[in-house]
Design a protein around this motif. Structure first.
Motif, mmCIF file in Angstrom:
data_model
loop_
_atom_site.group_PDB
_atom_site.id
_atom_site.type_symbol
_atom_site.label_atom_id
_atom_site.label_comp_id
_atom_site.label_asym_id
_atom_site.label_seq_id
_atom_site.Cartn_x
_atom_site.Cartn_y
_atom_site.Cartn_z
ATOM 1 N N MET A 1 0.839 -1.186 0.000
ATOM 2 C CA MET A 1 0.000 0.000 0.000
ATOM 3 C C MET A 1 0.879 1.242 0.000
ATOM 4 S SD MET A 1 -2.974 -0.874 2.779
ATOM 5 C CE MET A 1 -1.767 -1.333 3.993
ATOM 6 N N ASP A 2 0.548 2.164 -0.868
ATOM 7 C CA ASP A 2 1.245 3.452 -0.925
ATOM 8 C C ASP A 2 0.323 4.487 -0.281
ATOM 9 O OD1 ASP A 2 2.909 5.576 -1.484
ATOM 10 O OD2 ASP A 2 2.296 5.711 -3.590
ATOM 11 N N ILE A 3 0.479 4.684 1.022
ATOM 12 C CA ILE A 3 -0.405 5.566 1.775
ATOM 13 C C ILE A 3 0.139 6.988 1.743
ATOM 14 C CG2 ILE A 3 -1.343 6.065 4.065
ATOM 15 C CD1 ILE A 3 -1.363 3.028 4.557
ATOM 16 N N LYS A 4 -0.750 7.923 1.390
ATOM 17 C CA LYS A 4 -0.391 9.338 1.353
ATOM 18 C C LYS A 4 -1.151 10.052 2.461
ATOM 19 C CE LYS A 4 0.662 9.521 -3.538
ATOM 20 N NZ LYS A 4 0.344 8.236 -4.085
ATOM 21 N N LYS A 5 -0.413 10.585 3.422
ATOM 22 C CA LYS A 5 -1.020 11.291 4.548
ATOM 23 C C LYS A 5 -1.399 12.703 4.104
ATOM 24 C CE LYS A 5 -0.186 12.180 9.397
ATOM 25 N NZ LYS A 5 0.749 12.025 10.503
#
Length: 112
Positions: A1-5
């Motif tokens: 998963m490429d999570i962007k905050k």
């Protein structure tokens, strides 16, 4: 998963699968918002499967499907209501994370 905050209480990513829920919980998320309609692509897990897996991990879920053409007024209202109700932090997801990001950006703009 490429999570962007996007904030301390909201982040986005692409499609999640039921097996991701343990990691999502370990990352500190309490809720998820699905912005991807069921059946958009072959092999895409249906919302009901992700919802079941998330709830088994104690995570809350909301289903706010946004068409590829973009969010509607209904989507924006439903998203605002979901954020008011869901425990945070919240992870929004769709195919690439863009529709969930657009919902968040519009919500922030509406807040002024």
């Amino acid at each position: 998963m490429d999570i962007k905050k996007l904030s301390g209480q909201f982040a986005t990513c692409g499609q999640v699968v039921p097996g991701d829920m343990d990691e999502i919980k370990k990352l500190g998320f309490k809720s998820l918002v699905c912005a991807r309609p069921d059946g958009e692509a072959e092999g895409q897990p249906p919302f009901a499967e992700i919802d079941k897996s998330a709830r088994a991990q104690g995570l809350s879920m909301q289903y706010i499907p946004v068409s590829p053409s973009g969010p509607t007024d209904y989507n924006h209202v439903a998203f605002a209501a979901a954020l008011a109700e869901l425990p945070g932090p919240v992870l929004g997801y769709c195919r690439s994370g863009q529709r969930a990001t657009k919902l968040w950006q519009a919500h922030q703009n509406a807040l002024g």
